[in-house]
Write an enzyme that holds these catalytic residues in place. Structure first.
Site, PDB file in Angstrom:
ATOM      1  N   ASP A  19       0.886  -1.179   0.000  1.00  0.00           N
ATOM      2  CA  ASP A  19       0.000   0.000   0.000  1.00  0.00           C
ATOM      3  C   ASP A  19       0.924   1.229   0.000  1.00  0.00           C
ATOM      4  OD1 ASP A  19      -2.566   1.474   0.829  1.00  0.00           O
ATOM      5  OD2 ASP A  19      -1.220   1.888   2.510  1.00  0.00           O
ATOM      6  N   ASP A  21      -0.131   5.156   0.925  1.00  0.00           N
ATOM      7  CA  ASP A  21      -0.350   6.136   2.006  1.00  0.00           C
ATOM      8  C   ASP A  21      -0.467   5.446   3.364  1.00  0.00           C
ATOM      9  OD1 ASP A  21      -1.646   7.137  -0.642  1.00  0.00           O
ATOM     10  OD2 ASP A  21      -1.171   8.932   0.505  1.00  0.00           O
ATOM     11  N   LYS A 172      -9.485  -4.433  -3.293  1.00  0.00           N
ATOM     12  CA  LYS A 172      -8.038  -4.470  -3.512  1.00  0.00           C
ATOM     13  C   LYS A 172      -7.607  -5.911  -3.814  1.00  0.00           C
ATOM     14  CE  LYS A 172      -5.882  -0.474  -1.228  1.00  0.00           C
ATOM     15  NZ  LYS A 172      -4.718  -0.025  -0.412  1.00  0.00           N
ATOM     16  N   ASP A 195      -2.012  -0.425   5.919  1.00  0.00           N
ATOM     17  CA  ASP A 195      -2.193   0.327   7.176  1.00  0.00           C
ATOM     18  C   ASP A 195      -3.662   0.545   7.532  1.00  0.00           C
ATOM     19  OD1 ASP A 195      -2.872   3.620   6.548  1.00  0.00           O
ATOM     20  OD2 ASP A 195      -2.357   2.280   4.906  1.00  0.00           O
ATOM     21  N   ASP A 199      -7.151  -2.337   3.421  1.00  0.00           N
ATOM     22  CA  ASP A 199      -6.082  -3.268   3.016  1.00  0.00           C
ATOM     23  C   ASP A 199      -6.396  -4.710   3.399  1.00  0.00           C
ATOM     24  OD1 ASP A 199      -3.934  -0.589   3.841  1.00  0.00           O
ATOM     25  OD2 ASP A 199      -4.407  -1.304   1.825  1.00  0.00           O
TER      26      ASP A 199
HETATM   27  O1  LIG Z   1      -5.919   6.887  -1.728  1.00  0.00           O
HETATM   28  C1  LIG Z   1      -6.018   6.874  -0.478  1.00  0.00           C
HETATM   29  O2  LIG Z   1      -6.952   7.351   0.180  1.00  0.00           O
HETATM   30  C2  LIG Z   1      -4.950   6.190   0.340  1.00  0.00           C
HETATM   31  O3  LIG Z   1      -4.171   5.435  -0.487  1.00  0.00           O
HETATM   32  P1  LIG Z   1      -3.592   4.007   0.013  1.00  0.00           P
HETATM   33  O4  LIG Z   1      -4.583   2.969  -0.431  1.00  0.00           O
HETATM   34  O5  LIG Z   1      -2.266   3.920  -0.697  1.00  0.00           O
HETATM   35  O6  LIG Z   1      -3.444   4.078   1.527  1.00  0.00           O
HETATM   36 MG   LIG Z   2      -2.915   3.182   3.202  1.00  0.00          MG
END
Ligand SMILES: O=C(O)COP(=O)(O)O
Ligand SMILES: [Mg+2]
Length: 247
Positions: A19, A21, A172, A195, A199
């Site tokens: 992932d 963010d 996902k 995180d 996920d």
């Molecule tokens: O796009 C987002 O809100 C967060 O992105 P991520 O899935 O990489 O945590």
């Molecule tokens: Mg994330």
């Protein structure tokens, strides 16, 4: 000197699904995007050892293609929370549906409470909104109220960075399954790292799921591995453990 933490890993790790963010960043915090340099350096070492790194994110396909290019993650990559897979210039549309109509409605009805993500104009299925005035939990409830009052059926989730309106066929795990197929990777030797609760969906691809040390409680409870450290530091610890197992 921090004591070495034992991380239970499969004998052979053939791929990593990361992932972005809150996982590849230094911290997990709304509005904090600094990528972790130690995580990027570890990604480079994994790739050099022949372990392909796939990014699996809620971000748009152009953002994930750009991040992948500059950190050296060879992919394939999953964008829009599983609705799109990107592999060396080819875009695969995994979702059939789109949450575009729901996004337009939320943009009108909750303009004071939420800010549309700058990436929305280049999204096809999954649309993101940043909580402005309300706490994320309250903003999420406001979104659900508006959508249910209009009988609109889309998935709504909070990534820790944005509220996502997603078609019901978005996951996902579905996107990651296609990414593994494109590279001929068996899921039981792939380790995914995330995180947020979104996920958790990566488990549907049959991979080993690791949570960063500062992940959402629900993810840590249901993950196969909870990593030491936080966000990018957790990713570095995992890759260090994988490469040291290789001797
Ligand atoms: O796009 C987002 O809100 C967060 O992105 P991520 O899935 O990489 O945590
Ligand atoms: Mg994330």
């Amino acid at each position: 000197m921090a004591e070495a933490v034992r991380i239970e890993l499969p004998a052979r790790v053939c791929g990593l699904a990361l992932d972005i963010d809150g996982t590849l960043t230094e911290k997990k915090r709304l509005g904090e995007f600094n990528i972790s340099l130690e995580a990027v350096e570890a990604v480079r070492r994994a790739e050099a050892a022949g372990i392909p790194v796939m990014l699996v994110t809620g971000n748009s396909v152009y953002v994930v293609a750009g991040v992948a290019r500059y950190i050296g993650a060879s992919g394939p990559h999953v964008a829009e929370n599983g609705c799109i897979v990107y592999d060396n210039g080819t875009i695969y549309r995994v979702c059939r549906d789109t949450a575009r109509r729901a996004a337009r409605l939320i943009e009108e009805e909750l303009a004071g409470v939420l800010k549309p993500s700058w990436q929305n104009p280049c999204r096809l299925h999954d649309y993101a909104f940043i909580p402005k005035l309300l706490e994320p939990g309250e903003a999420l409830e406001a979104v659900k109220r508006v959508l249910s009052s209009r009988g609109i059926n889309v998935k709504v989730g909070f990534s820790g960075y944005a509220i996502h309106l997603r078609p019901v066929d978005a996951s996902k795990g579905r996107g990651l399954k296609l990414a593994l197929k494109l590279r001929g990777l068996e899921p039981d030797c792939v380790v995914a790292v995330g995180d947020s609760v979104i996920d958790l969906e990566m488990k549907d691809a049959g991979v080993i799921l690791a949570a960063v040390g500062n992940a959402d409680e629900k993810l840590k409870k249901n993950a196969d591995i909870v990593l030491p450290g936080e966000s990018g530091r957790s990713v570095k610890a995992l890759i260090d453990a994988i490469l040291s197992n290789r001797g």
